[in-house]
Scaffold this active site. Structure first.
Site, mmCIF file in Angstrom:
data_model
loop_
_atom_site.group_PDB
_atom_site.id
_atom_site.type_symbol
_atom_site.label_atom_id
_atom_site.label_comp_id
_atom_site.label_asym_id
_atom_site.label_seq_id
_atom_site.Cartn_x
_atom_site.Cartn_y
_atom_site.Cartn_z
ATOM 1 C CG HIS A 80 -2.093 -0.997 1.275
ATOM 2 N ND1 HIS A 80 -2.642 -1.203 0.256
ATOM 3 C CD2 HIS A 80 -2.248 -1.880 2.117
ATOM 4 C CE1 HIS A 80 -3.519 -2.340 0.453
ATOM 5 N NE2 HIS A 80 -3.238 -2.843 1.611
ATOM 6 C CG ASP B 262 -2.901 -8.336 0.816
ATOM 7 O OD1 ASP B 262 -2.036 -8.655 1.880
ATOM 8 O OD2 ASP B 262 -3.812 -7.695 1.023
ATOM 9 C CG HIS C 218 -6.527 -5.143 2.046
ATOM 10 N ND1 HIS C 218 -5.846 -6.058 2.946
ATOM 11 C CD2 HIS C 218 -7.619 -4.806 2.572
ATOM 12 C CE1 HIS C 218 -6.572 -6.120 4.036
ATOM 13 N NE2 HIS C 218 -7.556 -5.437 3.584
ATOM 14 C CG ASP D 217 -4.873 -9.880 3.677
ATOM 15 O OD1 ASP D 217 -4.690 -10.398 2.354
ATOM 16 O OD2 ASP D 217 -4.543 -8.658 3.780
HETATM 17 ZN ZN LIG Z 1 -3.999 -6.944 2.877
#
Ligand SMILES: [Zn+2]
Length: 620
Positions: free
Chosen positions: A434, A471, A473, A558
């Site tokens: 990120h 991931d 996200h 995750d």
């Molecule tokens: Zn993540």
């Protein structure tokens, strides 16, 4: 009832996965024959061509391609790419090229200047030059660089094939392997942009034609020697091989021969003539030819045997010193759970341990601004508590840990490139995908993977990097870092809509990078079968077309069914299957060169289960 049917489905998916893995294993066999690549002292990539028999010439080509005859070639090294202009200029040789660009192949080069370059490059690496600079006789006993014999060139181009081209007989495929008349727009192109042949050599069918060491004779094949033939003793013209930007498809064939009299160093050759170098017998490990019995089979026997797969594991206690707030999911305990699990299962002792290396600011600023790097350092050391937003809690040692996270990735890359390991997993924190160039975000300080990508390209000279981000996200930071860059294919599958808000399908890359950014948003509740389908239907074809030189995984776990942040239903077995798919891509495209980097994963047991399954596949 609902729970019961879910269990049934999981069983069915597991069965499917076991079945799906079988062809994957079989396919890895191809890669066993991918020859070794080295980098020379002056930084040039060369491929170790295995010795073997092949059929030289073609029954269906021009008269000078006949008669087809069996030839033995001893092992030798060949440049992976055509010599480019910036390499030539290193030796203060005037660049004769018409289409000036440092990364384009050298052209308008006459034969003697090509031979002169071979000598200069040999001297620069402390090797014995092959060419006498008065007579231009080549000593095959010298250990330096020279031009390939015509037989060596065709053998390397064919790479075990007996078809018209190294990819088969289908001329329509030529545009994916070569710059030639139909797609070159009347000029040369940077080397290495098209697909390589089965032995990893680029531009053998196009871009520029290549000088061979041999003199040309139309009737040469009638009395060509069987073992390491070297062309006629003398003639007026030298042999040229491989198509060029102005060649018709027929002139790009593996067995096509042509010649040119440009031996006179006062005149320029055509702007479609270049070359690449080889190094010969002193490196050959098989000077004695086995009996001339069968076809293609011999070559696979001569190939280097596949090395036992060794998997590297990056970890350091400094990663535990990055403290977040009380109860924060991104906690040191995550790594403790991973290492404990690997030890309990007896895997830890089988991994090749790697420790983070120091990172110079050059690599940090390959992705981040110097101001941001400074702010990250100061914020941590001054005990600011968080960096940029409440989203990224920090402690006094977080900067040291963040540097070590980057250093861990760089060390893993070095270990793979130096062939200490085949692949590696980096158990590092803080995570990275990120982080933006000038801002911390989503528990991330430095974009470990993006920095690793630039490191592979700049330190190790590889061109095309595939990033697979699973991931839960979307990796907004990684996407942003390479959005306009066609040398990096970013592929992300993630929960959507979800944090950080980016990652829709319409974000496809910009400018030259258009279509090199692939987002596959999935709704909450997606599971193993959905992920596997996406990997088979979208990742595999995209990766095949892109043909990466190195693969990096943003391995967040995750999306696990028990995760505290994500709402997906992926199991550890599902992560194993995704790993297998990516591993096979790396094996088919780039000798299995793969580095997997931990991102998210916040349920300690779910994370440990998933990493264990992931590493087991990497180690196979
Ligand atoms: Zn993540």
């Amino acid at each position: 009832m609902a729970q019961w049917s879910e269990k049934l489905m999981i069983k069915a998916v597991c069965l499917l996965l076991v079945l799906a893995i079988v062809p994957g294993c079989r396919r890895t066999k191809d890669t066993a024959s991918m020859p070794e690549v080295i980098k020379t002292k002056t930084g040039i990539e060369m491929v170790k061509i295995p010795g073997g028999w092949f059929d030289m010439g073609s029954k269906n080509g021009s008269p000078d391609e006949t008669p087809v005859h069996r030839v033995w070639i001893s092992s030798f090294w060949m440049d992976r790419f055509e010599v480019i202009q910036e390499q030539f200029k290193k030796y203060q040789l005037p660049d004769p090229s018409h289409f000036k660009n440092p990364k384009h192949p050298l052209e308008q080069i006459n034969w003697t200047d090509a031979a002169l370059y071979c000598n200069d490059r040999s001297r620069a690496e402390g090797l014995e030059p092959c060419y006498d600079e008065e007579t231009w006789q080549c000593s095959f006993q010298a250990n330096g660089y020279r031009l390939p014999t015509e037989a060596e060139w065709e053998y390397a181009c064919r790479a075990g094939t007996g078809t018209k081209f190294s990819f088969g007989n289908n001329v329509r495929k030529l545009k994916t392997y070569a710059w030639f008349l139909e797609n070159s727009s009347g000029k040369t192109h940077p080397v290495g942009q098209k697909k390589p042949n089965p032995w990893g050599l680029y531009d053998m069918h196009g871009n520029v034609s290549e000088w061979c060491n041999d003199f040309y004779s139309e009737n040469y094949y009638k009395d060509s020697k069987e073992k390491n033939p070297k062309g006629p003793a003398e003639a007026q013209e030298r042999v040229l091989r491989g198509g060029a930007w102005n060649s018709s498809a027929g002139s790009c064939r593996s067995s096509y021969r042509t010649s040119d009299p440009s031996i006179d160093d006062t005149c320029l050759a055509s702007d479609a003539i270049g070359f690449r170098c080889v190094r010969g017998t002193p490196l050959g490990d098989n000077p004695n030819a086995p009996p001339n019995t069968s076809t293609g089979e011999d070559m696979t026997k001569e190939n280097p045997s596949k090395k036992a797969s060794k998997t590297g594991f990056v970890y350091d206690d400094i990663y535990l010193e990055h403290k977040t707030t009380e109860g924060h999911p991104e906690a040191p305990q995550r790594l403790v759970a991973i290492v404990d699990r690997l030890k309990t299962k007896g895997l830890y002792s089988q991994l090749f341990k790697l420790s983070p290396k120091p990172v110079s600011s050059e690599w940090l600023t390959a992705v981040h601004t110097p101001e941001y790097v400074e702010r990250a350092k100061e914020s941590c050391e001054e005990g600011a508590g968080y960096l940029d937003s409440m989203d990224v809690p920090i402690s006094p040692k977080s900067y040291k840990a963040a540097l070590a996270a980057v250093g861990g990735v760089l060390c893993a890359i070095d270990a793979v490139m130096e062939k200490k390991v085949t692949n590696a997993f980096c158990a590092i924190r803080p995570p990275g995908h990120h982080a933006l160039k000038d801002m911390a975000k989503g528990f991330c300080i430095f974009n470990n993977l993006a920095i690793g990508t630039r490191y592979v390209q700049k330190k190790h000279g590889l061109l095309k990097i595939l990033i697979v981000d699973w991931d839960v996200h979307h990796g907004n930071g990684t996407q942003a870092a390479f959005y306009n860059d066609p040398s990096v294919l970013y592929f992300s599958v993630h929960q959507y809509p979800f944090y950080p808000g980016t990652g829709s399908e319409i974000e496809k890359g910009g400018g030259q990078g258009l279509n090199y950014n692939i987002n596959v948003p999935l709704p909450a509740g997606s599971g193993d079968a959905d992920y596997v389908r996406v990997f088979k239907e979208k990742l595999e074809p995209a990766a095949r077309d892109f043909s990466p030189d190195f693969v990096l995984i943003s391995a967040g776990f995750d999306a696990h069914k028990d995760d505290l942040l994500g709402s997906m239903k992926v199991t550890a077995q599902g992560f194993a299957e995704l790993t297998q798919i990516v591993k096979v891509i790396a094996e088919k495209c780039c000798e299995g060169h793969l580095v997997s980097i931990l991102e998210g994963g916040y349920h300690p047991d779910g994370l440990a289960d998933s990493v264990e399954a992931h590493i087991q596949v990497l180690m196979r």
